[in-house]
Design an enzyme around this catalytic site. Sequence first.
Site, short mmCIF file in Angstrom:
data_model
loop_
_atom_site.label_atom_id
_atom_site.label_comp_id
_atom_site.label_asym_id
_atom_site.label_seq_id
_atom_site.Cartn_x
_atom_site.Cartn_y
_atom_site.Cartn_z
N GLU A 188 19.52 109.14 73.68
CA GLU A 188 19.00 108.10 74.69
C GLU A 188 18.21 108.54 75.74
OE1 GLU A 188 21.85 105.04 75.45
OE2 GLU A 188 20.35 103.87 76.65
N ASP B 182 35.95 114.48 70.00
CA ASP B 182 35.86 113.10 69.14
C ASP B 182 35.32 111.82 70.16
OD1 ASP B 182 36.57 110.85 67.88
OD2 ASP B 182 38.51 111.62 66.89
N LYS C 22 29.34 100.78 79.26
CA LYS C 22 28.51 101.42 78.37
C LYS C 22 27.73 102.33 78.92
CE LYS C 22 24.72 101.92 75.29
NZ LYS C 22 23.62 102.63 75.69
N HIS D 199 13.05 104.22 82.23
CA HIS D 199 12.99 104.17 81.11
C HIS D 199 11.66 104.57 80.52
CE1 HIS D 199 16.94 103.60 79.01
NE2 HIS D 199 17.23 102.95 79.95
P1 NAD Z 1 44.22 120.88 65.73
O1 NAD Z 1 45.33 120.45 64.91
O2 NAD Z 1 42.77 121.41 64.77
O3 NAD Z 1 44.50 122.08 66.67
C1 NAD Z 1 45.49 121.80 67.37
C2 NAD Z 1 46.44 123.02 67.26
O4 NAD Z 1 46.01 124.19 67.76
C3 NAD Z 1 47.60 122.79 68.10
O5 NAD Z 1 48.45 121.86 67.24
C4 NAD Z 1 48.23 124.22 68.17
O6 NAD Z 1 48.97 124.44 67.19
C5 NAD Z 1 47.00 124.93 68.08
N1 NAD Z 1 46.56 125.70 69.34
C6 NAD Z 1 46.10 126.82 69.58
N2 NAD Z 1 45.43 127.05 70.82
C7 NAD Z 1 45.98 126.14 71.62
C8 NAD Z 1 45.88 125.61 73.05
N3 NAD Z 1 45.38 126.42 73.79
N4 NAD Z 1 46.16 124.45 73.39
C9 NAD Z 1 46.96 123.69 72.46
N5 NAD Z 1 46.97 123.94 70.95
C10 NAD Z 1 46.55 125.12 70.56
O7 NAD Z 1 43.44 119.69 66.50
P2 NAD Z 1 44.11 118.55 67.15
O8 NAD Z 1 43.68 118.65 68.59
O9 NAD Z 1 45.57 118.29 66.90
O10 NAD Z 1 43.24 117.36 66.72
C11 NAD Z 1 42.11 116.92 66.99
C12 NAD Z 1 41.23 116.39 65.71
O11 NAD Z 1 42.03 115.33 65.26
C13 NAD Z 1 39.99 115.82 65.95
O12 NAD Z 1 38.93 116.47 65.04
C14 NAD Z 1 40.15 114.19 65.81
O13 NAD Z 1 38.72 113.84 65.40
C15 NAD Z 1 40.95 114.16 64.80
N6 NAD Z 1 41.76 113.31 64.73
C16 NAD Z 1 41.78 111.97 65.59
C17 NAD Z 1 42.56 110.81 65.46
C18 NAD Z 1 42.35 109.64 66.65
O14 NAD Z 1 41.87 109.86 67.56
N7 NAD Z 1 42.94 108.49 66.10
C19 NAD Z 1 43.22 110.86 64.18
C20 NAD Z 1 43.41 111.81 63.19
C21 NAD Z 1 42.63 112.79 63.74
#
Ligand code: NAD
Length: 427
Positions: free
Chosen positions: A86, A280, A264, A378
């Site tokens: 945008e 996300d 928005k 714009h």
């Molecule tokens: P992930 O599981 O890929 O990574 C997180 C993991 O990385 C942690 O559990 C930990 O074991 C490890 N880790 C390594 N270094 C870390 C640090 N410094 N701090 C914290 N953890 C560390 O990702 P996630 O963050 O658990 O999930 C994010 C993804 O889930 C996004 O892609 C999102 O789109 C998706 N998602 C979103 C929803 C929702 O928003 N409703 C639902 C399901 C999935």
Amino acid sequence: MDTHAPSSRIGGFHKFNVAERIDSVAKFAQLDDADKALLRNTGNLPAELADHLIENFIGTMNIPVGIATNMKIDGQDRLIPMATEESSVVAAVCNAARQCYDNGGFVTSMSGTEMIAQIQLTQVPDPQHARLQILERKEAVRDMCNACDPILVKLGGGFRDLEVRVLDTRGGTMVVTHLIVDTRDAMGANAVNTMAERIAPHIAEWTQGKSNLRILSNLADRRLARARCTWRLADIGGAEVRDAMLAAYHFAEADPYRAATHNKGIMNGISAVVMATGNDTRAVEAGAHAYAARSGRYSSLTAWEVSAEGDLVGSIEVPMAVGLVGGATKLHPSAKVALKILNAKAAEDLARVIAAVGLAQNFSAMKALATTGIQKGHMSLHSQNIAMMAGALGEEIDLVARALVELGTVRLDVAEEALQRIRTSKA
Ligand code: NAD
């Protein structure tokens, strides 16, 4: 019914390789070689990687990344990458930041990095009794949650608390358990979902209820990013501008129709940084809008006031579930470069920067609306878009765009006429 219409029932599509999928779609939609070549060009996201990020991958879609300049946040100068299609979004942040730079820029803070996972129990015979049964087992829940993610625990994160709510719904009384988990530098969806799935059968057994959903809440109200900023009267054009902006805010605060557009605009800034860093956007957007409705009436995510000195003071508080690890953040090459430019030290740092961007965006949108109107700003980029839609190429784009701005009419038919004139005069 057209019996020759191609079928969308393509068995095993997910098992095809990328070239086979493109061929299959091309056949369905009668794509030509140029269309297929475009799909094959995946730009700076390698096809092998993209094919692992989503299902049924056939191509990528580039979104422009711009840099917001002039941002000073907590005393530090930052350049902010923003991914958005945008026009005016990046310029809005630059303008707002320029007008508060000499006064110190933005001050930010964060409530924490805790996420909530929900476990839904139905058919619980004695819900209040069950609530206490669950709360009594906090230590067992802590151990089970932490065992799910030793890396997170090692990094200082993991289970923090337990909440149990008894909800009266149309489908009967439900017992809803919240696992509160510090996910540190991860957004944490996968982390907390795994924990919720692990705990749910135990909770069902303790309470004789039936476990149903086990999923995080995007209303991440234990992960609030906050930013505040004071724009000096002299830097924004005086009391008349300030008061017009305040009137705009009061309108948004009082009226959901206006608040939706007001927020928005804020999300134009927020989502652009969330997107650029591979986070996300939908999670952050869902959280922001749910938080904006927390009083029971949807309202503004920002607040605007007048300081004792008569300056304009803005603040924002918004759930900000973003990470530096997990999801696409560490995988997408563009996200990695964006995070390098931002030099974010922790997820909290990133979240605070994003809140400041949201506030800056809101300042500029309100100022434009309350003074010259949004279309003037714009006009220039929008006129270039229209020029391209009219078929302008190369230097014709600027010539047509300028003609549209001069005429004060940014319309496709006018652009086509202008292009025709330019081509005729050259011939
Ligand atoms: P992930 O599981 O890929 O990574 C997180 C993991 O990385 C942690 O559990 C930990 O074991 C490890 N880790 C390594 N270094 C870390 C640090 N410094 N701090 C914290 N953890 C560390 O990702 P996630 O963050 O658990 O999930 C994010 C993804 O889930 C996004 O892609 C999102 O789109 C998706 N998602 C979103 C929803 C929702 O928003 N409703 C639902 C399901 C999935």
